[in-house]
Design an enzyme around this catalytic site. Sequence first.
Site, PDB file in Angstrom:
ATOM      1  N   LYS A  74      14.510 -23.742  46.979  1.00 43.47           N
ATOM      2  CA  LYS A  74      13.736 -22.673  46.342  1.00 43.47           C
ATOM      3  C   LYS A  74      13.896 -21.387  47.158  1.00 43.47           C
ATOM      4  CE  LYS A  74       9.061 -21.656  44.585  1.00 43.47           C
ATOM      5  NZ  LYS A  74       7.699 -22.160  44.374  1.00 43.47           N
ATOM      6  N   SER A 149       5.437 -21.942  39.888  1.00 43.52           N
ATOM      7  CA  SER A 149       6.439 -20.967  40.223  1.00 43.52           C
ATOM      8  C   SER A 149       7.807 -21.580  40.547  1.00 43.52           C
ATOM      9  CB  SER A 149       5.989 -20.125  41.422  1.00 43.52           C
ATOM     10  OG  SER A 149       5.838 -20.931  42.544  1.00 43.52           O
ATOM     11  N   SER A 173       2.385 -25.216  41.655  1.00 42.89           N
ATOM     12  CA  SER A 173       3.757 -24.750  41.429  1.00 42.89           C
ATOM     13  C   SER A 173       4.871 -25.760  41.625  1.00 42.89           C
ATOM     14  CB  SER A 173       4.031 -23.529  42.310  1.00 42.89           C
ATOM     15  OG  SER A 173       3.233 -22.450  41.861  1.00 42.89           O
TER      16      SER A 173
END
Lengths: 480, 95, 475
Positions: A74, A149, A173
């Site tokens: 990420k 997210s 998330s």
Amino acid sequence: MHNLTVAELIKGLKNKDFSSLELTQHYINRINSSELNAFISITEDEAISQAKEADKKITQGDSSILTGIPYAHKDIFCTKGVKTSAGSKMLDSFISPYDATVTKKLNNENMVMLGKTNMDEFAMGSSNENSYFGPVQNPWDISKVPGGSSGGSAAAVAARLSPFATGTDTGGSIRQPASLCGITGLKPTYGRISRYGMIAYASSLDQAGPMTQTAKDAAIILNAMAGFDKHDSTSANKSVPDYTQCLEDSVSGLKIGLPKEYFSEGLDSGVEKIVMQSIKEYESMGAEIKEVSLPNSIHAIPAYYIVAPCECSSNLSRFDGVRYGYRCEDPKDLNDLYLRSRSEGFGEEVKRRIMIGAYALSAGYYDAYYLKAQKVRQLISEDFKKAFNAVDLIMGPVSPSVAFELGSVKDPVSMYLADIYTLSVNLAGLPGMSIPAGFSGNLPVGLQLIGNHWSEELLLNAAHQFQMRTDWHKHSPAES
Amino acid sequence: MSLDHKKVKEIAYLARLNIEDTDIEQATAELNNILSLMDKLGEIDTGDSEPMAHPLKMSQRLREDKVSEDDLSEEFQAIAPKTGKGHFLVPTVIE
Amino acid sequence: MTWETVIGLEINSQLRTQSKIFSGASTAYGSKANTQACAVDLGFPGVLPVLNEEVVKMALRFGLSVNAAINKNSIFARKNYFYPDLPKGYQISQFEIPIVGQGAIEIPLESGGNKIVGITRAHLEEDAGKSIHDLYDDYTAIDLNRAGTPLLEIVSEPDMSSAKEAVAYAKKIHALVQYIDICDGNMQEGSFRCDANVSVRKQGEGLGTRAELKNINSFKFLEKAINIEVERQIDILEEGGSVVQETRLYDSVKNETRSMRSKEEANDYRYFPDPDLLPVVISDELLEEIRKELPELPTEKKIRFVDSLGLSPYDAEVLTSQKEVAEYFESIIKQGADAKLSANWVMGDLSAALNKNQIEIVDSPISADELFLLISRITDNTISGKIAKDVFKLMWDGKGSVDEIIDKQGLKQMTDSSAIESIIDDVIANNPGQVQQFKDGNSRLLGFFVGQVMKASQGKANPKQVNEILNAKLS
């Protein structure tokens, strides 16, 4: 090849069914031809050289079990020499001069980083529509959001562009995009994984975690990511067990609590059906189902949406165009430098949350907002404590609905309300998982498992047992 | 708690954010919408609960006092927007 | 109209640790810009603070030295504001719960006697970097070497009522932090910074509005700044105006204070507990360990000097005001020298020579051992006190050890009674007129005779014996 789990890839590499280089090339090709926009950066050259290095180490017998396994990272984790954007224009030009501890740990295993995945800007969002680099599409239905997210990571794993990915979870998330994309996601206990080098959103809530195809994979990756870090004052000085050890334990007699507040109005009936189906599955495994109550869970929304913005408003003050990141053109004085660099560099949702936080901390409001929210946090935590006196695990939905239409939710508050089932877990610092549990109208539905502090082994065990009896986790929109 | 345009501009400035006059109406409406959500906190009876700053009961760990960092100023300044003579540069500040 | 002055001081002392409060970068002074600013100090995305244990110990040393309450659970808080030398956009400090609570310290008053000044609190925080405005025309240059250096901010109660009292307090704290080895007290390098909160009021009234004075880097300027500010405030109030609560910079060239022209209104710092740090818990064991390791504090030393050594309170105050002076003095006393005599030499000739040459006592060309020897030679009558002054000068110039100089210069005191008697006989014989005057009652002429004997003996005759024999012969 791309439908193999990490566990299977480990075996495959060991048996020389393929090399890390072949594996890496395969995934890179898939990523390059994907239009999901799951990646912000594709580190093709570095990945190839890492794969070659990994193959060398495997041949020399100087490898660990994860050597040569590719992954997607990420874009919130600092990676030395590689762009680290946190999904923001503010850091579009930021080449990190150092590695996050998580990055270091995975590098130490000689794993192969395929690229940095797309995400909601500074981890603020539940749909991956808040990224400067454009939204990510849900691989199950490209008109839908993947969740956020960690939307890029979830989409990448679901579409088999990578065998697993790293994610972060502050209010859901990891779990929510895992649910919306039909993959497995784990947010461990707060303090289990180091936050050093993980760009901070809300410091007392943020945690990193693995996003994988299976619970077994999650256990393998957690082994590598977890551990005490002296660079992080909030890192727990607790030894890391082998999370794969307890996977095969029986769940007969396991007491599972269903919070009655999680099954009220607002929960989509299709989602509820799948969740209840999954609970029945556990019953058939010999688990005991009980009703529990988390009376303060409804208050998690205002509590979270004060604590998180307060902390982030301060955490994001460092982005000022002085030492790194975006600087506006020709600033005429210091104020101009700050105002324009920050207003031009941040997206709308980020600016909203910064302002909420600045307001809530400002003179005269601290007691009514931040302090009050922390008191509510205590109440929520006590609810869970009480519940865990009666049950071993809590289960329920992850999200009130399946993946929604891109661009359909314009009101921030509506977006916030959908976090209702995941926020409490972060506020209490508890570990939580989402595992694929079925489909509602062709879109994935995740089952949430919540454990007491440091109960990752139990969570992974329960998740794994479910996955031994069902095959939802094997479904993928990707062709074979 | 409802904010007016003036207050919104003040808050924005506190955070060094600029809101154009054309956007102030919408920004104010959005913030007030979110605030009405937050104001629900006031309705909760928290009794004599202690505020929870951290989910885990831990105390601050101490670090040994010794120099452990090397000089990486060149690397760090290579990614800075503007530097000169080994310093980070900003428009002149009048004190 | 009697005006009263109310002064409180905020002293920022840089703690002399090796590394910074929250990172492992060096705190050494004077390095090339930005070479001691690591990723944590620069506030890169994702970095986190970890607390330096020595900083905690130093704060506790201070707290125990001023008999302060120690907060066994203290919290670090973020003070949020934007400035280019503050990399994170917030300073990690302590707000509601500082590590050191209420304490007090005694200061000597000019009029004699002491006064107790309360210390409200002392808290830990990180220092900011430096903004340099004259490196470029169009830019301000930022050096972040200093960012993250540990500071102990010591806040006094507004207990001081004159500039002199404020200076006495500042000097006491200055001496104390060096005594307990937590700060090097170097005001030129910025390790010890005093800000003064000054207000005035008419007798009997409540507190007036205060102004905060900054940019004071010497005790002399502290006194001047406060005095000029008090004048300014009184002038305003006497003309019917009111004092504005603001920060003012002291200009030592013009001897005036000026309002800090900042474009912002009063800062809203939005303090909240830093979520990257956890509560600092102090165990009873740690506190005891630190208490045991505390050196004898200046106050205790002063009492001991008066009680055990018989020194006057004034002498004791002077000798204990600086750690190095006290150490120097004590190493002389330890070897058995007379306390009063030693005090006179340290406070007199040595001090004068050090001041004249602008040297600190640690750099004195005459060591404590050497001064002890000199004093011993007076006590054992080898030389007189007067001659000793000459020997001192020669020692200072490196002309040899005490005994070498006495030998070479033939300065040994004359203690042979018959030799002295012989000189005295000569003086009496050569000055019949004065002898007569003396016998007639002018007893002050004794000094004349003593002088003549000293002259005749090149100053070497033992004064005591001279006096005795003269008195005997002249009566």
